[in-house]
Design an enzyme around this catalytic site. Structure first.
Site, PDB file in Angstrom:
ATOM      1  CB  SER A 110      -3.314 -17.155  -3.187  1.00 37.29           C
ATOM      2  OG  SER A 110      -3.272 -17.706  -1.889  1.00 37.29           O
ATOM      3  CE1 TYR A 133      -6.651 -12.915  -1.388  1.00 37.47           C
ATOM      4  CE2 TYR A 133      -6.311 -15.236  -0.913  1.00 37.47           C
ATOM      5  CZ  TYR A 133      -5.797 -13.996  -1.231  1.00 37.47           C
ATOM      6  OH  TYR A 133      -4.437 -13.841  -1.427  1.00 37.47           O
TER       7      TYR A 133
HETATM    8  N1  LIG Z   1       1.193 -11.996   1.704  1.00 34.32           N
HETATM    9  C1  LIG Z   1       0.804 -13.247   1.536  1.00 34.32           C
HETATM   10  O1  LIG Z   1       0.966 -14.108   2.437  1.00 34.32           O
HETATM   11  C2  LIG Z   1       0.181 -13.679   0.232  1.00 34.32           C
HETATM   12  C3  LIG Z   1      -0.061 -15.063   0.052  1.00 34.32           C
HETATM   13  C4  LIG Z   1      -0.635 -15.490  -1.136  1.00 34.32           C
HETATM   14  C5  LIG Z   1      -0.949 -14.579  -2.132  1.00 34.32           C
HETATM   15  N2  LIG Z   1      -0.710 -13.242  -1.927  1.00 34.32           N
HETATM   16  C6  LIG Z   1      -1.060 -12.335  -3.015  1.00 34.32           C
HETATM   17  O2  LIG Z   1       0.039 -11.498  -3.286  1.00 34.32           O
HETATM   18  C7  LIG Z   1      -0.421 -10.213  -3.720  1.00 34.32           C
HETATM   19  C8  LIG Z   1       0.152  -9.125  -2.834  1.00 34.32           C
HETATM   20  O3  LIG Z   1      -0.216  -9.398  -1.490  1.00 34.32           O
HETATM   21  P1  LIG Z   1       0.398  -8.568  -0.275  1.00 34.32           P
HETATM   22  O4  LIG Z   1       0.351  -9.458   0.913  1.00 34.32           O
HETATM   23  O5  LIG Z   1       1.678  -7.946  -0.677  1.00 34.32           O
HETATM   24  O6  LIG Z   1      -0.751  -7.461  -0.103  1.00 34.32           O
HETATM   25  P2  LIG Z   1      -0.692  -5.996   0.540  1.00 34.32           P
HETATM   26  O7  LIG Z   1      -2.040  -5.770   1.118  1.00 34.32           O
HETATM   27  O8  LIG Z   1       0.511  -5.844   1.424  1.00 34.32           O
HETATM   28  O9  LIG Z   1      -0.493  -5.040  -0.721  1.00 34.32           O
HETATM   29  C9  LIG Z   1      -1.473  -4.995  -1.711  1.00 34.32           C
HETATM   30  C10 LIG Z   1      -1.408  -3.658  -2.402  1.00 34.32           C
HETATM   31  O10 LIG Z   1      -2.441  -3.654  -3.399  1.00 34.32           O
HETATM   32  C11 LIG Z   1      -3.089  -2.409  -3.359  1.00 34.32           C
HETATM   33  N3  LIG Z   1      -4.453  -2.529  -3.885  1.00 34.32           N
HETATM   34  C12 LIG Z   1      -5.532  -3.119  -3.338  1.00 34.32           C
HETATM   35  N4  LIG Z   1      -6.612  -2.957  -4.105  1.00 34.32           N
HETATM   36  C13 LIG Z   1      -6.219  -2.251  -5.197  1.00 34.32           C
HETATM   37  C14 LIG Z   1      -6.874  -1.757  -6.352  1.00 34.32           C
HETATM   38  N5  LIG Z   1      -8.183  -1.962  -6.568  1.00 34.32           N
HETATM   39  N6  LIG Z   1      -6.148  -1.070  -7.261  1.00 34.32           N
HETATM   40  C15 LIG Z   1      -4.824  -0.856  -7.074  1.00 34.32           C
HETATM   41  N7  LIG Z   1      -4.149  -1.272  -5.987  1.00 34.32           N
HETATM   42  C16 LIG Z   1      -4.843  -1.966  -5.056  1.00 34.32           C
HETATM   43  C17 LIG Z   1      -3.082  -1.990  -1.893  1.00 34.32           C
HETATM   44  O11 LIG Z   1      -3.252  -0.579  -1.764  1.00 34.32           O
HETATM   45  C18 LIG Z   1      -1.693  -2.463  -1.463  1.00 34.32           C
HETATM   46  O12 LIG Z   1      -0.727  -1.456  -1.617  1.00 34.32           O
HETATM   47  C19 LIG Z   1      -1.949 -10.291  -3.686  1.00 34.32           C
HETATM   48  O13 LIG Z   1      -2.413 -10.673  -4.967  1.00 34.32           O
HETATM   49  C20 LIG Z   1      -2.211 -11.391  -2.682  1.00 34.32           C
HETATM   50  O14 LIG Z   1      -3.471 -12.006  -2.866  1.00 34.32           O
HETATM   51  C21 LIG Z   1      -0.162 -12.776  -0.764  1.00 34.32           C
END
Ligand SMILES: NC(=O)c1ccc[n+]([C@@H]2O[C@H](COP(=O)([O-])OP(=O)(O)OC[C@H]3O[C@@H](n4cnc5c(N)ncnc54)[C@H](O)[C@@H]3O)[C@@H](O)[C@H]2O)c1
Length: 253
Positions: free
Chosen positions: A139, A152
């Protein structure tokens, strides 16, 4: 033979979009996600790809669950070419550091960092055989912070560092890279019970040098590029995909 890619957290958000993108582009995809409801929806939605799809309820923070995920993947596809470490949880309660519970700190680190290590540990023997690749999703918060996000942010800084450590340890067998997304609007990629209208405002789009907030497709296409042979000279790197936000000076006038 299609290459097999495991996408952790592949049942919602960026992971789900990536799973769909890879399926459409001919890869075998293993969706490893802890959310039973989201996992069931993926099975239905991606039914047309069932020959090349495996959906496994997996908790990436739990060693036995990770071992089972890798075993089931090998049973179905006999090889693993790629691991997309994407499953993560966000900051609990946005508690100030004095109030941040140790158990909440551990939960974030276990999912967002230990989970990435465990998935790497158990896929590496297979990735060595296939000369495959790992893509870790970190991130921009590894580089900059809002208040009260210690757990985080620390987990994501760890992911960036884990990436170059793995790249050096595993070269020249396995390439390991990292993507650091900025603001990605995932509202349309959540499970049905969490789906809602996007709350992105005009001002949110306008403040980005790119003119818009990110879409999960922006990350999915970068992941596919890093998996591909076109990226065969790239390892150990952290690619920031944030519409330019981390390059913007924000001192008040
Ligand atoms: N959306 C954003 O703005 C953003 C920004 C920077 C980084 N990220 C990173 O991108 C990645 C995806 O983010 P997102 O926004 O799509 O998240 P999200 O919450 O929409 O999806 C995350 C998925 O991971 C699954 N998950 C959580 N814990 C788990 C575990 N222990 N084992 C297996 N599955 C698990 C959840 O069930 C969910 O389906 C993450 O690493 C997040 O930190 C997202």
């Amino acid at each position: 033979m299609s290459q097999t890619i495991i996408v952790t957290g592949g049942a919602q958000g960026i992971g789900k979009c990536t799973s769909q993108h890879l399926l459409k582009n001919g890869y075998n995809v293993v969706i490893a996600d802890v959310d039973v409801e989201a996992v069931k929806e993926c099975l239905q939605e991606f039914n047309e790809f069932q020959e090349r799809l495996l959906v496994i309820e997996t908790d990436t923070s739990q060693e036995e669950s990770v071992k089972k995920c890798v075993k089931d993947t090998i049973n179905k596809f006999q090889h693993i070419y790629g691991l997309v470490n994407n499953a993560a949880i966000s900051n609990p309660n946005n508690a100030p550091v004095e109030d941040l519970l140790l158990e909440d700190w551990h939960k974030v680190i276990e999912t967002n960092l230990t989970g990435y290590f465990l998935m790497a540990k158990y896929t590496v023997p297979h990735l060595r055989q296939s000369k495959g690749t790992i893509i870790n999703i970190a991130s921009t918060r590894a580089l900059q912070s809002e208040p009260h996000t210690e757990a985080y942010v620390a987990s994501k800084g760890g992911v960036v560092a884990l990436t170059h450590a793995l790249a050096i340890s595993l070269g020249s067998d396995i390439r390991v890279n990292c993507i650091s997304p900025g603001w990605i609007d995932v509202t349309q990629w959540r499970k049905l019970s969490l789906k809602k209208e996007s709350d992105v405002r005009d001002i949110d789009n306008q403040q980005h040098p790119s003119g818009r907030v990110g879409k999960p497709e922006d990350i999915a296409s970068m992941i596919e590029y890093l998996i591909s042979d076109a990226a065969s000279f790239i390892t150990g790197q952290n690619f920031i995909v944030d519409g330019g936000m981390t390059k913007k000076m924000i001192y008040e006038e």
